[in-house]
Scaffold this motif. Structure first.
Motif, mmCIF file in Angstrom:
data_model
loop_
_atom_site.group_PDB
_atom_site.id
_atom_site.type_symbol
_atom_site.label_atom_id
_atom_site.label_comp_id
_atom_site.label_asym_id
_atom_site.label_seq_id
_atom_site.Cartn_x
_atom_site.Cartn_y
_atom_site.Cartn_z
ATOM 1 N N MET A 1 0.831 -1.173 0.000
ATOM 2 C CA MET A 1 0.000 0.000 0.000
ATOM 3 C C MET A 1 0.881 1.244 0.000
ATOM 4 N N ILE A 2 0.478 2.217 -0.764
ATOM 5 C CA ILE A 2 1.157 3.512 -0.738
ATOM 6 C C ILE A 2 0.191 4.481 -0.076
ATOM 7 N N VAL A 3 0.626 5.074 1.024
ATOM 8 C CA VAL A 3 -0.228 6.013 1.741
ATOM 9 C C VAL A 3 0.483 7.341 1.904
ATOM 10 N N GLU A 4 -0.330 8.372 1.992
ATOM 11 C CA GLU A 4 0.165 9.722 2.240
ATOM 12 C C GLU A 4 -0.311 10.131 3.617
ATOM 13 N N VAL A 5 0.581 10.728 4.393
ATOM 14 C CA VAL A 5 0.252 11.159 5.748
ATOM 15 C C VAL A 5 0.006 12.662 5.728
ATOM 16 N N PHE B 1 3.245 -7.581 8.380
ATOM 17 C CA PHE B 1 3.177 -6.115 8.399
ATOM 18 C C PHE B 1 4.562 -5.501 8.517
ATOM 19 N N GLN B 2 4.823 -4.502 7.667
ATOM 20 C CA GLN B 2 6.086 -3.790 7.719
ATOM 21 C C GLN B 2 5.946 -2.457 7.009
ATOM 22 N N VAL B 3 6.493 -1.417 7.601
ATOM 23 C CA VAL B 3 6.577 -0.121 6.931
ATOM 24 C C VAL B 3 7.913 -0.129 6.208
ATOM 25 N N LYS B 4 7.866 -0.225 4.881
ATOM 26 C CA LYS B 4 9.071 -0.410 4.076
ATOM 27 C C LYS B 4 9.788 0.901 3.745
ATOM 28 N N TYR B 5 9.031 1.985 3.619
ATOM 29 C CA TYR B 5 9.621 3.240 3.141
ATOM 30 C C TYR B 5 8.817 4.401 3.690
ATOM 31 N N VAL B 6 9.513 5.424 4.151
ATOM 32 C CA VAL B 6 8.869 6.661 4.573
ATOM 33 C C VAL B 6 9.716 7.822 4.081
ATOM 34 N N ILE C 1 3.675 0.531 2.772
ATOM 35 C CA ILE C 1 3.350 -0.391 3.854
ATOM 36 C C ILE C 1 3.096 -1.759 3.252
ATOM 37 N N ARG C 2 3.771 -2.752 3.818
ATOM 38 C CA ARG C 2 3.651 -4.122 3.333
ATOM 39 C C ARG C 2 2.755 -4.921 4.260
ATOM 40 N N ALA C 3 1.877 -5.721 3.672
ATOM 41 C CA ALA C 3 1.031 -6.658 4.411
ATOM 42 C C ALA C 3 0.719 -7.823 3.474
ATOM 43 N N SER C 4 0.485 -8.989 4.040
ATOM 44 C CA SER C 4 0.189 -10.158 3.214
ATOM 45 C C SER C 4 -1.183 -10.010 2.559
ATOM 46 N N ARG C 5 -1.428 -10.815 1.572
ATOM 47 C CA ARG C 5 -2.716 -10.789 0.878
ATOM 48 C C ARG C 5 -3.863 -11.131 1.827
ATOM 49 N N GLU C 6 -3.580 -11.969 2.824
ATOM 50 C CA GLU C 6 -4.617 -12.370 3.768
ATOM 51 C C GLU C 6 -4.904 -11.275 4.796
ATOM 52 N N GLU C 7 -3.932 -10.424 5.070
ATOM 53 C CA GLU C 7 -4.054 -9.445 6.153
ATOM 54 C C GLU C 7 -4.192 -7.995 5.693
ATOM 55 N N TYR C 8 -4.060 -7.730 4.396
ATOM 56 C CA TYR C 8 -4.006 -6.333 3.973
ATOM 57 C C TYR C 8 -5.287 -5.564 4.279
ATOM 58 N N LEU D 1 -3.103 5.965 -1.563
ATOM 59 C CA LEU D 1 -2.888 6.418 -2.932
ATOM 60 C C LEU D 1 -2.896 5.270 -3.928
ATOM 61 N N ASP D 2 -2.383 4.110 -3.509
ATOM 62 C CA ASP D 2 -2.290 2.982 -4.429
ATOM 63 C C ASP D 2 -2.199 1.690 -3.639
ATOM 64 N N LEU D 3 -2.716 0.639 -4.236
ATOM 65 C CA LEU D 3 -2.656 -0.699 -3.659
ATOM 66 C C LEU D 3 -2.123 -1.618 -4.732
ATOM 67 N N SER D 4 -1.049 -2.332 -4.428
ATOM 68 C CA SER D 4 -0.411 -3.159 -5.440
ATOM 69 C C SER D 4 -0.015 -4.498 -4.850
ATOM 70 N N GLY D 5 0.289 -5.444 -5.713
ATOM 71 C CA GLY D 5 0.646 -6.785 -5.281
ATOM 72 C C GLY D 5 2.126 -7.001 -5.051
ATOM 73 N N SER D 6 2.962 -6.003 -5.370
ATOM 74 C CA SER D 6 4.400 -6.188 -5.172
ATOM 75 C C SER D 6 5.052 -4.897 -4.693
ATOM 76 N N ILE D 7 6.141 -5.065 -3.966
ATOM 77 C CA ILE D 7 6.888 -3.915 -3.461
ATOM 78 C C ILE D 7 7.512 -3.141 -4.620
ATOM 79 N N LYS D 8 7.956 -3.854 -5.649
ATOM 80 C CA LYS D 8 8.576 -3.196 -6.800
ATOM 81 C C LYS D 8 7.586 -2.245 -7.489
ATOM 82 N N ALA D 9 6.351 -2.688 -7.678
ATOM 83 C CA ALA D 9 5.337 -1.828 -8.293
ATOM 84 C C ALA D 9 5.043 -0.626 -7.392
ATOM 85 N N CYS D 10 4.970 -0.855 -6.084
ATOM 86 C CA CYS D 10 4.746 0.246 -5.141
ATOM 87 C C CYS D 10 5.891 1.251 -5.194
ATOM 88 N N ARG D 11 7.113 0.744 -5.283
ATOM 89 C CA ARG D 11 8.279 1.625 -5.344
ATOM 90 C C ARG D 11 8.221 2.514 -6.586
#
Length: 136
Positions: free
Chosen positions: A1-5, A50-55, A64-71, A94-104
């Motif tokens: 997930m890509i989120v804006e604060v 769950f993990q916050v990968k980038y800020v 923000i990373r989460a599994s498909r079962e928990e997102y 802002l966006d929901l994607s299936g991979s960290i690379k696409a989110c990046r």
């Protein structure tokens, strides 16, 4: 997930110390929200993935990373976060994607757009280290 604060714009006017968005305080705010809204069992099941990968503390974008079962649980908890520390905040997905690379890739585009918006506003007042953060 890509989120804006979004931080409370009135916080600076009230004379409070500015809050810096970090991986730690974003993660803590979301984990606290999961605990309050879904209990200990919900938190335990989410923590595995769950993990916050980038800020980016300047543009306030997060990956923000989460599994498909928990997102969905994590996403719900994010919408219910009302503060980080003592600072009122809102999260905007802002966006929901299936991979960290696409989110990046999407995050880099959003960072570039925000950087272009900040340039005319702050111009030469922007510190060199802030420019380096925005460009990476």
């Amino acid at each position: 997930m890509i989120v804006e604060v979004f931080l409370d714009p009135n916080r600076d006017l009230a004379g409070h110390d500015p809050i810096i968005i970090t991986q730690f305080n974003v993660s803590k705010g979301i984990k606290d929200s999961i605990l309050v809204n879904f209990g200990e069992c919900g938190l335990a099941s989410s923590l595995a993935s769950f993990q916050v990968k980038y800020v980016n503390p300047i543009t306030k974008l997060c990956i923000i990373r989460a599994s498909r079962e928990e997102y969905q649980k994590v996403w719900s908890a994010i919408t219910m976060v009302r503060s980080i520390g003592n600072c009122p905040v809102l999260f905007n997905l802002l966006d929901l994607s299936g991979s960290i690379k696409a989110c990046r890739n999407v995050t880099l585009k959003y960072d570039e757009l925000k950087f272009e918006q900040y340039k005319p506003v702050v111009g030469a007042c922007l510190a060199i280290d802030a420019i380096q953060i925005l460009e990476h």
